[in-house]
Motif scaffolding. Structure first.
Motif, PDB file in Angstrom:
ATOM      1  N   MET A  16     -11.069  -5.683 -13.255  1.00 24.32           N
ATOM      2  CA  MET A  16     -10.258  -5.250 -12.112  1.00 24.32           C
ATOM      3  C   MET A  16     -10.621  -3.820 -11.711  1.00 24.32           C
ATOM      4  O   MET A  16     -10.948  -2.990 -12.563  1.00 24.32           O
ATOM      5  CB  MET A  16      -8.769  -5.273 -12.483  1.00 24.32           C
ATOM      6  CG  MET A  16      -8.235  -6.647 -12.841  1.00 24.32           C
ATOM      7  SD  MET A  16      -7.930  -7.707 -11.425  1.00 24.32           S
ATOM      8  CE  MET A  16      -6.392  -7.044 -10.795  1.00 24.32           C
ATOM      9  N   HIS A  17     -10.550  -3.528 -10.426  1.00 23.38           N
ATOM     10  CA  HIS A  17     -10.660  -2.144  -9.965  1.00 23.38           C
ATOM     11  C   HIS A  17      -9.388  -1.396 -10.362  1.00 23.38           C
ATOM     12  O   HIS A  17      -8.311  -1.987 -10.442  1.00 23.38           O
ATOM     13  CB  HIS A  17     -10.793  -2.100  -8.439  1.00 23.38           C
ATOM     14  CG  HIS A  17     -12.186  -2.342  -7.960  1.00 23.38           C
ATOM     15  ND1 HIS A  17     -12.960  -1.373  -7.367  1.00 23.38           N
ATOM     16  CD2 HIS A  17     -12.952  -3.453  -8.005  1.00 23.38           C
ATOM     17  CE1 HIS A  17     -14.137  -1.880  -7.058  1.00 23.38           C
ATOM     18  NE2 HIS A  17     -14.158  -3.142  -7.439  1.00 23.38           N
ATOM     19  N   SER A  18      -9.493  -0.097 -10.573  1.00 23.06           N
ATOM     20  CA  SER A  18      -8.308   0.676 -10.946  1.00 23.06           C
ATOM     21  C   SER A  18      -7.494   1.061  -9.707  1.00 23.06           C
ATOM     22  O   SER A  18      -8.042   1.254  -8.621  1.00 23.06           O
ATOM     23  CB  SER A  18      -8.702   1.931 -11.722  1.00 23.06           C
ATOM     24  OG  SER A  18      -9.537   2.742 -10.943  1.00 23.06           O
ATOM     25  N   GLU A  19      -6.176   1.120  -9.898  1.00 23.83           N
ATOM     26  CA  GLU A  19      -5.246   1.498  -8.826  1.00 23.83           C
ATOM     27  C   GLU A  19      -4.266   2.539  -9.371  1.00 23.83           C
ATOM     28  O   GLU A  19      -3.896   2.496 -10.546  1.00 23.83           O
ATOM     29  CB  GLU A  19      -4.486   0.258  -8.324  1.00 23.83           C
ATOM     30  CG  GLU A  19      -5.393  -0.767  -7.660  1.00 23.83           C
ATOM     31  CD  GLU A  19      -4.730  -2.125  -7.494  1.00 23.83           C
ATOM     32  OE1 GLU A  19      -4.834  -2.693  -6.398  1.00 23.83           O
ATOM     33  OE2 GLU A  19      -4.128  -2.627  -8.460  1.00 23.83           O
ATOM     34  N   PHE A  20      -3.845   3.448  -8.515  1.00 24.46           N
ATOM     35  CA  PHE A  20      -2.968   4.546  -8.945  1.00 24.46           C
ATOM     36  C   PHE A  20      -1.515   4.075  -8.961  1.00 24.46           C
ATOM     37  O   PHE A  20      -1.047   3.423  -8.028  1.00 24.46           O
ATOM     38  CB  PHE A  20      -3.103   5.729  -7.986  1.00 24.46           C
ATOM     39  CG  PHE A  20      -2.257   6.905  -8.382  1.00 24.46           C
ATOM     40  CD1 PHE A  20      -2.652   7.745  -9.405  1.00 24.46           C
ATOM     41  CD2 PHE A  20      -1.041   7.152  -7.740  1.00 24.46           C
ATOM     42  CE1 PHE A  20      -1.863   8.832  -9.783  1.00 24.46           C
ATOM     43  CE2 PHE A  20      -0.248   8.228  -8.107  1.00 24.46           C
ATOM     44  CZ  PHE A  20      -0.660   9.068  -9.138  1.00 24.46           C
ATOM     45  N   PHE A  21      -0.791   4.426 -10.043  1.00 24.04           N
ATOM     46  CA  PHE A  21       0.639   4.068 -10.123  1.00 24.04           C
ATOM     47  C   PHE A  21       1.465   5.273 -10.555  1.00 24.04           C
ATOM     48  O   PHE A  21       0.958   6.253 -11.101  1.00 24.04           O
ATOM     49  CB  PHE A  21       0.851   2.901 -11.101  1.00 24.04           C
ATOM     50  CG  PHE A  21       0.726   3.288 -12.556  1.00 24.04           C
ATOM     51  CD1 PHE A  21       1.821   3.728 -13.284  1.00 24.04           C
ATOM     52  CD2 PHE A  21      -0.503   3.219 -13.205  1.00 24.04           C
ATOM     53  CE1 PHE A  21       1.709   4.094 -14.618  1.00 24.04           C
ATOM     54  CE2 PHE A  21      -0.635   3.581 -14.541  1.00 24.04           C
ATOM     55  CZ  PHE A  21       0.476   4.021 -15.246  1.00 24.04           C
ATOM     56  N   GLN A  22       2.747   5.155 -10.305  1.00 23.99           N
ATOM     57  CA  GLN A  22       3.679   6.239 -10.624  1.00 23.99           C
ATOM     58  C   GLN A  22       5.052   5.628 -10.961  1.00 23.99           C
ATOM     59  O   GLN A  22       5.542   4.763 -10.229  1.00 23.99           O
ATOM     60  CB  GLN A  22       3.827   7.140  -9.392  1.00 23.99           C
ATOM     61  CG  GLN A  22       4.076   8.587  -9.705  1.00 23.99           C
ATOM     62  CD  GLN A  22       3.729   9.478  -8.522  1.00 23.99           C
ATOM     63  OE1 GLN A  22       3.533   9.006  -7.404  1.00 23.99           O
ATOM     64  NE2 GLN A  22       3.662  10.761  -8.745  1.00 23.99           N
ATOM     65  N   ILE A  23       5.624   6.068 -12.067  1.00 18.61           N
ATOM     66  CA  ILE A  23       6.979   5.643 -12.444  1.00 18.61           C
ATOM     67  C   ILE A  23       7.807   6.895 -12.701  1.00 18.61           C
ATOM     68  O   ILE A  23       7.429   7.723 -13.527  1.00 18.61           O
ATOM     69  CB  ILE A  23       6.973   4.757 -13.703  1.00 18.61           C
ATOM     70  CG1 ILE A  23       6.206   3.456 -13.434  1.00 18.61           C
ATOM     71  CG2 ILE A  23       8.395   4.428 -14.141  1.00 18.61           C
ATOM     72  CD1 ILE A  23       6.117   2.540 -14.638  1.00 18.61           C
ATOM     73  N   SER A  24       8.905   7.024 -11.992  1.00 19.37           N
ATOM     74  CA  SER A  24       9.783   8.193 -12.165  1.00 19.37           C
ATOM     75  C   SER A  24      10.658   8.011 -13.408  1.00 19.37           C
ATOM     76  O   SER A  24      10.806   6.897 -13.932  1.00 19.37           O
ATOM     77  CB  SER A  24      10.684   8.356 -10.940  1.00 19.37           C
ATOM     78  OG  SER A  24      11.585   7.257 -10.844  1.00 19.37           O
ATOM     79  N   LYS A  25      11.253   9.102 -13.861  1.00 17.88           N
ATOM     80  CA  LYS A  25      12.173   9.032 -15.007  1.00 17.88           C
ATOM     81  C   LYS A  25      13.355   8.128 -14.665  1.00 17.88           C
ATOM     82  O   LYS A  25      13.813   7.334 -15.496  1.00 17.88           O
ATOM     83  CB  LYS A  25      12.657  10.436 -15.378  1.00 17.88           C
ATOM     84  CG  LYS A  25      13.570  10.447 -16.606  1.00 17.88           C
ATOM     85  CD  LYS A  25      14.024  11.837 -16.976  1.00 17.88           C
ATOM     86  CE  LYS A  25      14.825  11.842 -18.264  1.00 17.88           C
ATOM     87  NZ  LYS A  25      16.018  10.952 -18.231  1.00 17.88           N
ATOM     88  N   GLU A  26      13.836   8.249 -13.417  1.00 15.68           N
ATOM     89  CA  GLU A  26      14.989   7.438 -12.990  1.00 15.68           C
ATOM     90  C   GLU A  26      14.677   5.938 -13.088  1.00 15.68           C
ATOM     91  O   GLU A  26      15.466   5.162 -13.633  1.00 15.68           O
ATOM     92  CB  GLU A  26      15.364   7.787 -11.548  1.00 15.68           C
ATOM     93  CG  GLU A  26      16.570   7.010 -11.036  1.00 15.68           C
ATOM     94  CD  GLU A  26      16.851   7.254  -9.555  1.00 15.68           C
ATOM     95  OE1 GLU A  26      17.885   6.763  -9.069  1.00 15.68           O
ATOM     96  OE2 GLU A  26      16.024   7.920  -8.884  1.00 15.68           O
ATOM     97  N   ALA A  27      13.499   5.544 -12.580  1.00 15.43           N
ATOM     98  CA  ALA A  27      13.115   4.127 -12.639  1.00 15.43           C
ATOM     99  C   ALA A  27      12.950   3.654 -14.078  1.00 15.43           C
ATOM    100  O   ALA A  27      13.405   2.561 -14.446  1.00 15.43           O
ATOM    101  CB  ALA A  27      11.828   3.900 -11.853  1.00 15.43           C
ATOM    102  N   ALA A  28      12.292   4.489 -14.905  1.00 13.93           N
ATOM    103  CA  ALA A  28      12.094   4.135 -16.315  1.00 13.93           C
ATOM    104  C   ALA A  28      13.436   3.957 -17.024  1.00 13.93           C
ATOM    105  O   ALA A  28      13.636   2.995 -17.784  1.00 13.93           O
ATOM    106  CB  ALA A  28      11.267   5.219 -17.013  1.00 13.93           C
ATOM    107  N   ASP A  29      14.384   4.865 -16.755  1.00 14.67           N
ATOM    108  CA  ASP A  29      15.708   4.795 -17.394  1.00 14.67           C
ATOM    109  C   ASP A  29      16.459   3.529 -16.986  1.00 14.67           C
ATOM    110  O   ASP A  29      17.116   2.883 -17.816  1.00 14.67           O
ATOM    111  CB  ASP A  29      16.548   6.033 -17.033  1.00 14.67           C
ATOM    112  CG  ASP A  29      16.041   7.304 -17.721  1.00 14.67           C
ATOM    113  OD1 ASP A  29      15.203   7.185 -18.638  1.00 14.67           O
ATOM    114  OD2 ASP A  29      16.469   8.403 -17.320  1.00 14.67           O
TER     115      ASP A  29
END
Length: 341
Positions: free
Chosen positions: A224-237
């Protein structure tokens, strides 16, 4: 595992060319991932399948008008480019057509010189790195010159470009929409929240790697090609507390799925995180976080069909797809939805 194991027959006329006027009135196939049982609903019925305390994971990425038409400065030849990944403030990895005419050092003009690009490198799959020169704000120039990069199987012109965005799209950077989310309206999301379902918002900027055909016979050899992701503290919690309380994490789309599965540790625990993922989910994969999935119907032999097969079993998925074809569901980006429960 052979790529042909994920083939199914799809009549051309079932490929949806236009979005429905009402997003939430799409049809919805409900698939029990354990028993394989199938039922038929409408998307607005999805709320019936969510309980108080469950969590809905949404990908907030926003599609940019990533397709640009330009001319090669020295010859005047027409060049089409598709922005794939931002590398620096001014440089992007791009898909260029025709690539043979665009060697390192070639210069391309867009919008009569409003935007000018120089090819500085050739990378994997023949993609080009283009360094852009412009005055002002790149995103504003792109908004004027660029068009929405609709998939090649959609041949109709899009009348309203917002229909290729989710109603919660926020963070610009995708070359394609996370299409499972296109079925939600603001009103439906409000009703879901009122029921006590938490919304966890993550970001994965969708590149073309998600849709790239599997060109190898053995599925295990696909990369797979790489894609950028982001998870905030709020979402993780929110996601962590949902799991702790014994409730379900329901992902909207394969991009949300790949985001949380990439970021979770071996115990399924999430922390605030950002980075690049090339996770490839296919049968044999053990899900760490995901419990249920809202998704569209995907192309035969695609990595997306493999992902849903990992969740519900290949036979269950192919049977559901056969049922959807028989019931004349609409397929692909602007098509109907499936809930794997």
């Amino acid at each position: 595992m052979d790529v042909k194991d994920f083939w199914y027959d799809l009549p051309q006329e079932l490929i949806a060319q236009d979005p429905l006027e009402d997003r939430a009135s799409s049809r919805l196939l409900i698939l029990d991932k354990e028993a394989g049982n199938i039922s038929h609903k409408h998307f607005y019925d999805i709320i019936e399948y969510m309980d108080e305390g469950d969590c809905l994971v949404l990908n907030e990425t926003k599609v940019i008008p990533a397709r640009l038409m330009g001319v090669k400065k020295d010859t005047g030849a027409a060049i089409e480019i598709l922005l794939l990944k931002r590398k620096t403030k001014t440089a992007w990895e791009c898909l260029v057509k025709p690539g043979k005419k665009c060697k390192i050092g070639a210069r391309i003009d867009f919008g009569d010189g409003v935007l000018c690009g120089t090819i500085t490198d050739i990378v994997e799959e023949g993609n080009r790195i283009i360094d852009f020169e412009f005055e002002g704000i790149f995103e504003e120039i792109l908004d004027k010159l660029g068009t929405m990069p609709l998939p090649p199987y959609i041949t109709h012109a899009l009348q309203d470009k917002n229909r290729y965005q989710t109603v919660y799209a926020k963070n610009e950077g995708s070359a394609a929409a996370p299409t499972a989310g296109l079925h939600f309206t603001k009103e439906l999301l409000e009703r879901i929240e009122k029921k006590g379902v938490k919304l966890a918002k993550v970001t994965l900027h969708v590149g073309l790697g998600t849709f790239r055909p599997v060109k190898v016979t053995d599925v295990n050899e696909h990369h797979m090609h790489s894609e950028f992701f982001q998870i905030s503290k709020e979402a993780a919690d929110i996601i962590n507390s949902t799991k702790t309380n014994g409730k379900r994490v329901i992902c909207v789309g394969t991009t949300s799925t790949r985001t949380i599965e990439s970021a979770a540790d071996e115990n399924g625990h999430l922390e605030e995180r950002s980075g690049w993922t090339d996770i490839f989910i296919y049968p044999g994969y053990k899900f760490k976080v995901l419990d249920a999935l809202i998704t569209n119907f995907h192309l035969p032999e695609s990595t997306l069909v493999m992902l849903v097969s990992a969740l519900a079993g290949r036979e269950n998925i192919l049977h559901a797809y056969e049922e959807a074809v028989n019931e004349k569901y609409r397929f692909f980006s602007f098509g109907d939805a499936m809930f794997i429960n």
